[in-house]
Design a protein around this motif. Structure first.
Motif, PDB file in Angstrom:
ATOM      1  N   LEU A  77       0.213  -4.949  -0.970  1.00  0.00           N
ATOM      2  CA  LEU A  77       0.427  -4.123  -2.158  1.00  0.00           C
ATOM      3  C   LEU A  77       1.728  -4.517  -2.863  1.00  0.00           C
ATOM      4  CD1 LEU A  77      -0.757  -0.644  -0.867  1.00  0.00           C
ATOM      5  CD2 LEU A  77      -1.740  -1.921  -2.769  1.00  0.00           C
ATOM      6  N   GLU A  78       2.745  -4.848  -2.098  1.00  0.00           N
ATOM      7  CA  GLU A  78       4.008  -5.285  -2.688  1.00  0.00           C
ATOM      8  C   GLU A  78       3.804  -6.554  -3.518  1.00  0.00           C
ATOM      9  OE1 GLU A  78       7.492  -6.982  -0.268  1.00  0.00           O
ATOM     10  OE2 GLU A  78       7.999  -4.860  -0.537  1.00  0.00           O
ATOM     11  N   LEU A  79       3.035  -7.496  -2.978  1.00  0.00           N
ATOM     12  CA  LEU A  79       2.721  -8.722  -3.709  1.00  0.00           C
ATOM     13  C   LEU A  79       1.894  -8.416  -4.954  1.00  0.00           C
ATOM     14  CD1 LEU A  79       2.478 -11.827  -4.012  1.00  0.00           C
ATOM     15  CD2 LEU A  79       0.494 -11.705  -2.475  1.00  0.00           C
ATOM     16  N   ARG A  80       0.909  -7.533  -4.804  1.00  0.00           N
ATOM     17  CA  ARG A  80       0.028  -7.222  -5.925  1.00  0.00           C
ATOM     18  C   ARG A  80       0.776  -6.540  -7.072  1.00  0.00           C
ATOM     19  NH1 ARG A  80      -4.913  -3.878  -3.976  1.00  0.00           N
ATOM     20  NH2 ARG A  80      -5.459  -4.153  -6.172  1.00  0.00           N
ATOM     21  N   ARG A  88       0.678   2.286  -2.484  1.00  0.00           N
ATOM     22  CA  ARG A  88       1.648   1.883  -1.465  1.00  0.00           C
ATOM     23  C   ARG A  88       2.422   3.088  -0.946  1.00  0.00           C
ATOM     24  NH1 ARG A  88       6.691  -1.844  -3.098  1.00  0.00           N
ATOM     25  NH2 ARG A  88       7.053   0.038  -4.305  1.00  0.00           N
ATOM     26  N   GLU A  89       2.841   3.963  -1.851  1.00  0.00           N
ATOM     27  CA  GLU A  89       3.640   5.121  -1.440  1.00  0.00           C
ATOM     28  C   GLU A  89       2.826   6.098  -0.606  1.00  0.00           C
ATOM     29  OE1 GLU A  89       6.991   7.475  -0.953  1.00  0.00           O
ATOM     30  OE2 GLU A  89       6.710   5.369  -1.516  1.00  0.00           O
ATOM     31  N   MET A 137       1.849   1.793 -11.708  1.00  0.00           N
ATOM     32  CA  MET A 137       1.717   3.148 -11.151  1.00  0.00           C
ATOM     33  C   MET A 137       0.594   3.201 -10.122  1.00  0.00           C
ATOM     34  SD  MET A 137      -0.142   6.163 -11.193  1.00  0.00           S
ATOM     35  CE  MET A 137      -1.144   6.088 -12.679  1.00  0.00           C
ATOM     36  N   HIS A 138      -0.540   2.585 -10.447  1.00  0.00           N
ATOM     37  CA  HIS A 138      -1.700   2.582  -9.550  1.00  0.00           C
ATOM     38  C   HIS A 138      -1.359   1.948  -8.206  1.00  0.00           C
ATOM     39  CE1 HIS A 138      -5.586   1.784  -7.843  1.00  0.00           C
ATOM     40  NE2 HIS A 138      -5.550   0.496  -8.145  1.00  0.00           N
ATOM     41  N   LEU A 139      -0.794   0.746  -8.234  1.00  0.00           N
ATOM     42  CA  LEU A 139      -0.513   0.038  -6.992  1.00  0.00           C
ATOM     43  C   LEU A 139       0.680   0.642  -6.249  1.00  0.00           C
ATOM     44  CD1 LEU A 139      -1.095  -3.627  -8.233  1.00  0.00           C
ATOM     45  CD2 LEU A 139      -2.653  -2.185  -6.912  1.00  0.00           C
ATOM     46  N   HIS A 160      -7.652   3.701 -12.172  1.00  0.00           N
ATOM     47  CA  HIS A 160      -8.353   2.555 -12.763  1.00  0.00           C
ATOM     48  C   HIS A 160      -8.678   2.804 -14.236  1.00  0.00           C
ATOM     49  CE1 HIS A 160      -9.965   1.101  -8.585  1.00  0.00           C
ATOM     50  NE2 HIS A 160      -8.810   0.530  -8.887  1.00  0.00           N
ATOM     51  N   GLU A 161      -9.132   4.000 -14.529  1.00  0.00           N
ATOM     52  CA  GLU A 161      -9.477   4.345 -15.919  1.00  0.00           C
ATOM     53  C   GLU A 161      -8.256   4.236 -16.827  1.00  0.00           C
ATOM     54  OE1 GLU A 161     -12.246   4.987 -17.464  1.00  0.00           O
ATOM     55  OE2 GLU A 161     -13.704   5.333 -15.869  1.00  0.00           O
ATOM     56  N   SER A 162      -7.109   4.638 -16.331  1.00  0.00           N
ATOM     57  CA  SER A 162      -5.880   4.547 -17.130  1.00  0.00           C
ATOM     58  C   SER A 162      -5.541   3.093 -17.448  1.00  0.00           C
ATOM     59  CB  SER A 162      -4.708   5.201 -16.380  1.00  0.00           C
ATOM     60  OG  SER A 162      -4.924   6.591 -16.225  1.00  0.00           O
TER      61      SER A 162
END
Length: 254
Positions: free
Chosen positions: A110-113, A238-239, A232-234, A211-213
């Protein structure tokens, strides 16, 4: 105004430096047209005269640029017909990707993404065409259908992120995300909702709203909004997992 015609030569090192620099600019312009989908595989390049007029360069510069593009396998020239954009060469990236199997792995992916896909979303918002938007929307609908029927939405989720990458017009984003594959959306190895102690249906619906956002920002061609929505999504994913891991303690192989 086009520069004065120079004497043609087949040896690029013998060309005047100004001609070589201008040829590089023409090559960059053509590559940008391809990256933004203004020129697609199979499309015919503008004529020499058109490029001379549009870019303000001489015939010598245009021919040198065409020669370089041919050598790069970006275009092919058919005698008496013109030059056409080729399909990009697909050479596999030399990256060994091990599917994420622990919470630590998932958090690292997730950090990479976040770093990769945030910019990807911004470029998609700048460059996406109607076909790109339809592809992203189709992936969202597939995710929604899997959520409603209780199916596995991981494949459709990957499709969504790859469709966003494809909308950038930059094949390397697509190559990287595709090659990452299972490591990118590791739901078949990690029970994200279970780890986060969240109802699976509610968890899926929350992710789908995120995803919609992202899609909405891309569809209205808002690069900063798309970057913010993807980050925000990723970051939220992660959080959520980080907090769950901190509370429960990470297991070695979930």
């Amino acid at each position: 105004m086009a520069e004065p015609l120079a004497t043609p030569t087949s040896n690029p090192t013998l060309l005047p430096s100004r001609t070589r620099n201008l040829a590089e600019q023409v090559v960059a312009w053509v590559n940008e047209q391809i990256a933004t989908r203004s020129l697609k595989p199979g499309d015919k390049l503008p004529t020499e005269s058109s490029l001379m007029s549009q870019l303000g360069v001489s015939r010598t510069v245009v021919r040198e640029a065409i020669s370089r593009l041919q050598a790069m396998s970006v275009i092919e020239t058919r005698h008496g017909i013109g030059s056409f954009v080729l399909e990009p060469r697909r050479e596999p990236l030399d990256i060994e990707v091990v599917p994420a199997s622990t919470l630590s792995d998932v958090l690292s992916v997730l950090e990479l993404r976040i770093s990769l896909e945030t910019e990807c979303a911004g470029l998609a918002a700048q460059r996406a065409g109607e076909r790109d938007l339809a592809s992203i929307r189709g992936a969202l609908e597939a995710i929604g259908e899997a959520t409603r029927t209780g199916g596995d939405s991981a494949a459709a989720d990957l499709q969504f992120h790859v469709a966003v990458a494809r909308a950038t017009g930059n094949r390397y984003f697509v190559d990287i995300l595709t090659q990452m594959g299972a490591a990118l959306i590791p739901r078949h190895r990690i029970d994200s909702a279970g780890i986060a102690k969240t109802d699976p249906q509610a968890y899926a619906e929350l992710v789908n709203r995120e995803h919609e956002s992202i899609f909405d920002a891309i569809a209205r061609h808002d690069p900063e909004g798309a970057r913010a929505a993807m980050r925000m999504h990723l970051s939220s994913s992660r959080e959520r997992l980080r907090r769950a891991a901190a509370a429960a303690g990470e297991r070695g192989g979930v």
